[in-house]
Scaffold this motif. Structure first.
Motif, PDB file in Angstrom:
ATOM      1  N   VAL A  24       0.851  -1.186   0.000  1.00  0.00           N
ATOM      2  CA  VAL A  24       0.000   0.000   0.000  1.00  0.00           C
ATOM      3  C   VAL A  24       0.889   1.239   0.000  1.00  0.00           C
ATOM      4  O   VAL A  24       1.822   1.342   0.807  1.00  0.00           O
ATOM      5  N   PHE A  25       0.598   2.189  -0.889  1.00  0.00           N
ATOM      6  CA  PHE A  25       1.374   3.425  -0.978  1.00  0.00           C
ATOM      7  C   PHE A  25       0.543   4.589  -0.452  1.00  0.00           C
ATOM      8  O   PHE A  25      -0.627   4.745  -0.824  1.00  0.00           O
ATOM      9  N   VAL A  26       1.175   5.406   0.397  1.00  0.00           N
ATOM     10  CA  VAL A  26       0.495   6.519   1.063  1.00  0.00           C
ATOM     11  C   VAL A  26       1.223   7.817   0.717  1.00  0.00           C
ATOM     12  O   VAL A  26       2.383   8.007   1.094  1.00  0.00           O
ATOM     13  N   HIS A  27       0.550   8.708   0.011  1.00  0.00           N
ATOM     14  CA  HIS A  27       1.181   9.970  -0.356  1.00  0.00           C
ATOM     15  C   HIS A  27       0.977  11.015   0.736  1.00  0.00           C
ATOM     16  O   HIS A  27       0.148  10.847   1.641  1.00  0.00           O
ATOM     17  N   SER A 101       6.568  11.631   3.441  1.00  0.00           N
ATOM     18  CA  SER A 101       6.216  12.898   4.057  1.00  0.00           C
ATOM     19  C   SER A 101       5.097  12.680   5.078  1.00  0.00           C
ATOM     20  O   SER A 101       5.249  11.854   5.981  1.00  0.00           O
ATOM     21  N   PHE A 102       3.958  13.379   4.967  1.00  0.00           N
ATOM     22  CA  PHE A 102       2.862  13.079   5.894  1.00  0.00           C
ATOM     23  C   PHE A 102       2.340  11.671   5.662  1.00  0.00           C
ATOM     24  O   PHE A 102       1.797  11.043   6.580  1.00  0.00           O
ATOM     25  N   GLY A 103       2.521  11.146   4.456  1.00  0.00           N
ATOM     26  CA  GLY A 103       2.200   9.746   4.220  1.00  0.00           C
ATOM     27  C   GLY A 103       3.105   8.816   5.012  1.00  0.00           C
ATOM     28  O   GLY A 103       2.699   7.716   5.394  1.00  0.00           O
ATOM     29  N   GLY A 104       4.335   9.239   5.269  1.00  0.00           N
ATOM     30  CA  GLY A 104       5.233   8.459   6.110  1.00  0.00           C
ATOM     31  C   GLY A 104       4.785   8.450   7.563  1.00  0.00           C
ATOM     32  O   GLY A 104       4.889   7.426   8.252  1.00  0.00           O
ATOM     33  N   LEU A 105       4.292   9.581   8.039  1.00  0.00           N
ATOM     34  CA  LEU A 105       3.700   9.626   9.376  1.00  0.00           C
ATOM     35  C   LEU A 105       2.483   8.706   9.453  1.00  0.00           C
ATOM     36  O   LEU A 105       2.345   7.905  10.402  1.00  0.00           O
ATOM     37  N   ILE A 106       1.611   8.776   8.447  1.00  0.00           N
ATOM     38  CA  ILE A 106       0.415   7.935   8.432  1.00  0.00           C
ATOM     39  C   ILE A 106       0.784   6.463   8.333  1.00  0.00           C
ATOM     40  O   ILE A 106       0.182   5.607   8.996  1.00  0.00           O
ATOM     41  N   ALA A 107       1.809   6.138   7.537  1.00  0.00           N
ATOM     42  CA  ALA A 107       2.275   4.748   7.451  1.00  0.00           C
ATOM     43  C   ALA A 107       2.709   4.236   8.819  1.00  0.00           C
ATOM     44  O   ALA A 107       2.448   3.077   9.177  1.00  0.00           O
ATOM     45  N   GLN A 108       3.350   5.092   9.611  1.00  0.00           N
ATOM     46  CA  GLN A 108       3.775   4.673  10.945  1.00  0.00           C
ATOM     47  C   GLN A 108       2.596   4.540  11.905  1.00  0.00           C
ATOM     48  O   GLN A 108       2.601   3.682  12.789  1.00  0.00           O
TER      49      GLN A 108
END
Length: 282
Positions: A24-27, A101-108
């Motif tokens: 799953v990719f999160v932008h 970016s904020f997708g990296g925060l959401i991924a975590q």
């Protein structure tokens, strides 16, 4: 999946039908999910199925987004996280998750819920407990944070602002091309949420559960020359996540800025992510 739109349902259904492990990719802010298209093609050629949901109400294209930028306003971190969790809940097996970016925060945040089998976070926005506030990060956020009213608005970057925060390692021609091909307005709220995270003693939407033993392996990828998310933030992210009993690693990639997922050097970054995920999700 009441808040998941038809094309996202179709992606989930196709991923389930493939029988392949799913990524799953999160932008993040200022991009659409279509920015992941080259990554998806690479991962799919490597044996994975992929989905890339948008944020709630994201327009279908950059052109539509620019015609109606106000649609991006008011999107908050937990709302977006829940949107991705809703899509993930319909998969037949836990996926790997990649976010920028904020997708990296959401991924975590997704990993902290135990919903991913492995996670890659790339130049992620800071969460509660990540304390550094480098000057360049504050400058890159200033177009939004400089006016409190922007909390309730959708904000587009000027080309000059994009060059400072995203394209500082690129020549002007490539910077201009990326700006024209990818840049869209973004919700102001998440930047305000992140800015005050460490001043709120209670749980807030940019809190990440770093200690959940079901978090799974996690890789932090850091662009060494990122002005929006400097190394101080990604290294502090790694230190927080290293409290987890699971595998936690960091890779710093030299001479890369915040555009590292979409600029000419994206294959190097994608291969680092792919190699990590292959170790744990196959």
């Amino acid at each position: 999946m009441s808040d998941v739109v038809q094309w996202e349902r179709e992606e989930v259904a196709a991923a389930n039908a493939s029988g392949k492990p799913v990524v799953v990719f999160v932008h993040g802010l200022w991009l659409l999910s279509s920015s992941w298209t080259p990554w998806r093609e690479l991962f799919e050629a490597s044996g994975y199925a992929t989905i890339a949901p948008g944020w709630p109400d994201d327009p279908p294209s950059v052109e539509v987004a620019r015609a109606d930028p106000d649609v991006f306003a008011h999107k908050m971190v937990q709302q977006v996280t829940d949107h991705y969790l809703a899509a993930i809940s319909e998969l037949t097996a836990r996926p790997a998750v990649v976010g920028h970016s904020f997708g990296g925060l959401i991924a975590q945040k997704i990993a902290g819920e135990g919903a991913s089998v492995a996670t890659v976070t790339i130049d992620n926005a800071p969460f509660r407990g990540v304390l550094p506030l480098p000057a360049s990060s504050l400058k890159s956020a200033a177009p939004v944070l400089g006016n409190p009213a922007n909390r309730n608005r959708a904000i587009a970057l000027t080309f000059e602002q994009f060059c400072f925060g995203w394209a500082n390692n690129l020549d002007e021609a490539e910077a201009r091309q990326l700006y024209e091909d990818y840049h869209v307005a973004a919700s102001g709220v998440p930047l305000f949420q992140a800015a005050v995270a460490n001043f709120n003693p209670f749980h807030n939407e940019v809190t990440v559960n770093v200690k959940n033993p079901d978090r799974g392996p996690l890789l932090v990828i850091a662009g060494a020359n990122d002005t929006t998310v400097p190394l101080a933030i990604t290294r502090a992210t790694y230190r927080q996540q290293a409290k987890n009993p699971g595998v936690t690693e960091i890779v710093e990639i030299a001479d890369r800025g915040h555009s590292l997922t979409i600029d000419h050097g994206w294959p190097e970054v994608a291969r680092v992510a792919l190699d990590f995920i292959r170790r744990f999700h196959h």
